[in-house]
Design an enzyme around this catalytic site. Structure first.
Site, mmCIF file in Angstrom:
data_model
loop_
_atom_site.group_PDB
_atom_site.id
_atom_site.type_symbol
_atom_site.label_atom_id
_atom_site.label_comp_id
_atom_site.label_asym_id
_atom_site.label_seq_id
_atom_site.Cartn_x
_atom_site.Cartn_y
_atom_site.Cartn_z
ATOM 1 N N SER A 160 0.624 -1.203 -0.022
ATOM 2 C CA SER A 160 0.055 -0.055 -0.025
ATOM 3 C C SER A 160 0.767 1.205 0.012
ATOM 4 O O SER A 160 2.015 1.303 0.576
ATOM 5 C CB SER A 160 -0.969 -0.116 1.195
ATOM 6 O OG SER A 160 -1.527 1.295 1.322
ATOM 7 N N TYR A 168 -1.297 -0.925 10.180
ATOM 8 C CA TYR A 168 -1.505 -1.094 9.022
ATOM 9 C C TYR A 168 -0.363 -0.607 8.065
ATOM 10 O O TYR A 168 0.161 -1.373 7.140
ATOM 11 C CB TYR A 168 -2.780 -0.585 8.415
ATOM 12 C CG TYR A 168 -3.240 -0.742 6.814
ATOM 13 C CD1 TYR A 168 -3.479 -2.021 6.293
ATOM 14 C CD2 TYR A 168 -3.112 0.231 6.029
ATOM 15 C CE1 TYR A 168 -3.713 -2.362 5.124
ATOM 16 C CE2 TYR A 168 -3.148 -0.016 4.567
ATOM 17 C CZ TYR A 168 -3.798 -1.228 4.209
ATOM 18 O OH TYR A 168 -3.904 -1.638 2.629
HETATM 19 P P1 NAP Z 1 -11.387 -6.069 0.580
HETATM 20 O O1 NAP Z 1 -12.324 -5.587 -0.430
HETATM 21 O O2 NAP Z 1 -11.631 -5.897 2.040
HETATM 22 O O3 NAP Z 1 -11.260 -7.769 0.265
HETATM 23 C C1 NAP Z 1 -10.299 -8.477 0.960
HETATM 24 C C2 NAP Z 1 -10.186 -9.986 0.453
HETATM 25 O O4 NAP Z 1 -9.377 -10.607 1.403
HETATM 26 C C3 NAP Z 1 -11.437 -10.734 0.472
HETATM 27 O O5 NAP Z 1 -11.401 -11.518 -0.498
HETATM 28 C C4 NAP Z 1 -11.311 -11.321 1.955
HETATM 29 O O6 NAP Z 1 -12.281 -12.682 2.018
HETATM 30 C C5 NAP Z 1 -9.853 -11.884 1.873
HETATM 31 N N1 NAP Z 1 -9.253 -11.935 3.316
HETATM 32 C C6 NAP Z 1 -9.140 -10.912 4.379
HETATM 33 N N2 NAP Z 1 -8.565 -11.472 5.149
HETATM 34 C C7 NAP Z 1 -8.076 -12.901 4.842
HETATM 35 C C8 NAP Z 1 -7.702 -13.960 5.708
HETATM 36 N N3 NAP Z 1 -7.305 -13.809 6.788
HETATM 37 N N4 NAP Z 1 -7.443 -15.108 4.845
HETATM 38 C C9 NAP Z 1 -8.075 -15.185 3.690
HETATM 39 N N5 NAP Z 1 -8.597 -14.355 2.822
HETATM 40 C C10 NAP Z 1 -8.714 -13.026 3.685
HETATM 41 O O7 NAP Z 1 -9.836 -5.920 0.224
HETATM 42 P P2 NAP Z 1 -9.376 -4.938 -1.060
HETATM 43 O O8 NAP Z 1 -9.381 -3.656 -0.934
HETATM 44 O O9 NAP Z 1 -9.558 -5.570 -2.335
HETATM 45 O O10 NAP Z 1 -7.627 -5.225 -0.846
HETATM 46 C C11 NAP Z 1 -6.964 -6.132 -1.283
HETATM 47 C C12 NAP Z 1 -5.410 -5.897 -0.759
HETATM 48 O O11 NAP Z 1 -4.935 -4.721 -1.164
HETATM 49 C C13 NAP Z 1 -5.224 -6.047 0.730
HETATM 50 O O12 NAP Z 1 -3.925 -6.455 0.940
HETATM 51 C C14 NAP Z 1 -5.075 -4.426 0.864
HETATM 52 O O13 NAP Z 1 -4.390 -4.196 2.085
HETATM 53 C C15 NAP Z 1 -4.331 -3.884 -0.215
HETATM 54 N N6 NAP Z 1 -4.861 -2.438 -0.446
HETATM 55 C C16 NAP Z 1 -5.923 -2.018 -0.735
HETATM 56 C C17 NAP Z 1 -6.313 -0.654 -0.727
HETATM 57 C C18 NAP Z 1 -7.744 -0.121 -1.077
HETATM 58 O O14 NAP Z 1 -7.577 1.091 -1.226
HETATM 59 N N7 NAP Z 1 -8.504 -0.734 -1.500
HETATM 60 C C19 NAP Z 1 -5.126 0.207 -0.893
HETATM 61 C C20 NAP Z 1 -3.980 -0.173 -0.683
HETATM 62 C C21 NAP Z 1 -3.616 -1.301 -0.525
HETATM 63 P P3 NAP Z 1 -13.779 -12.694 2.336
HETATM 64 O O15 NAP Z 1 -14.389 -12.291 1.132
HETATM 65 O O16 NAP Z 1 -13.890 -14.067 2.703
HETATM 66 O O17 NAP Z 1 -13.719 -11.849 3.474
#
Ligand code: NAP
Length: 254
Positions: free
Chosen positions: A149, A163
């Protein structure tokens, strides 16, 4: 790994049920990959991802597996191997914000949970992927892409040091594994998204927070999961063959 049973490349995407992970699975499926996605608890969302990637032509498998558990991660890789017989890329995407919590309220269980889900998860899966893909162990090489991130370099949102620091560790892990795994034929890179429109922001105000912060982004908007996924898919595939040990920001200039 067992003998190759598929001509198509295969990727494991952790946290592929929703958000960026689903978009990555879809981007790879459109490029001809087969997919194994993991998820934590949202079976309905995982099944929806399966439907989407199969419509795009991929063979696909979803496995419930807590990325913070080494035993679950081993089971995930074993199931992927049984189904596809080959592995060409790992996308360490599963992650959590861990809510808003001031350092004044630092708490051992909370910190362990955040680091287990965001950092130890990457160690566990990278270890399995390295064993499966290493050219020194009969594998065909491959790629690992870690989802970090921009918080790793900006310090992140207020009262989310847990985080930002966890993602800083993901950056360091990426750089270290790039050195360690190059002789194994494995490229390692990270993608650092900025403000991306997914449900992860429910941890700190959801859509209202995205709307408030969008004007602070140089491109003056929030990004989409698909815009991150295209870069991740590029880093997984052969067209990025000389990109290694790099932290790629996908953040609209943030
Ligand atoms: P999200 O929409 O909250 O989706 C999270 C995904 O991870 C879901 O598929 C969830 O499964 C799964 N998950 C969470 N904890 C888990 C665990 N302990 N074991 C297995 N699966 C798990 O998140 P996102 O925004 O797509 O983020 C994806 C990645 O990008 C993350 O690493 C996040 O930190 C990074 N990121 C995101 C942003 C942003 O703005 N969105 C910015 C910077 C970095 P379930 O559906 O079963 O809950």
């Amino acid at each position: 790994m067992t003998a190759n049973t598929s001509e198509a490349r295969c990727a494991i995407v952790t946290g592929g049920s929703r958000g960026i992970g689903r978009a990555v699975a879809l981007a790879l499926a459109r490029q001809g990959w087969n997919l194994c996605i993991s998820y934590l608890g949202n079976t309905a969302a995982a099944e929806q991802t399966l439907e989407l990637v199969r419509e795009a032509g991929a063979q696909a498998l979803a496995v419930q597996a807590d990325a913070a558990s080494q035993a679950d991660t081993r089971r995930l890789f074993a199931q992927a191997d049984q189904t596809f017989g080959r592995l060409d890329a790992l996308v360490n995407n599963a992650g959590v914000v861990g809510g808003v919590r001031s350092i004044l309220d630092a708490d051992e269980a909370h910190l362990r949970g955040v680091f287990e889900a965001n950092v130890l998860s990457c160690f566990y899966a990278a270890g399995e992927a390295a064993r499966a893909m290493s050219t020194q162990r009969g594998g065909r090489g491959g790629a690992i892409v870690n989802l970090s991130s921009v918080a790793a370099r900006t310090g992140g949102m207020p009262q989310e040091a847990h985080y930002a620091a966890a993602k800083g560790a993901v950056d360091s892990l990426t750089l270290a594994l790039a050195r360690e795994l190059a002789p194994h034929g494995i490229r390692v890179n990270a993608v650092r998204p900025g403000l991306i429109n997914t449900e992860i922001h429910e941890a700190h105000g959801g859509q209202a927070t995205l709307d408030r912060l969008a004007p602070t982004v140089p491109l003056a908007r929030v990004g989409s999961a698909a815009e991150v996924a295209d870069v991740v898919a590029f880093l997984c595939g052969p067209t990025s063959s000389y990109v290694h040990g790099t932290l790629v920001d996908v953040s609209g200039g943030r």
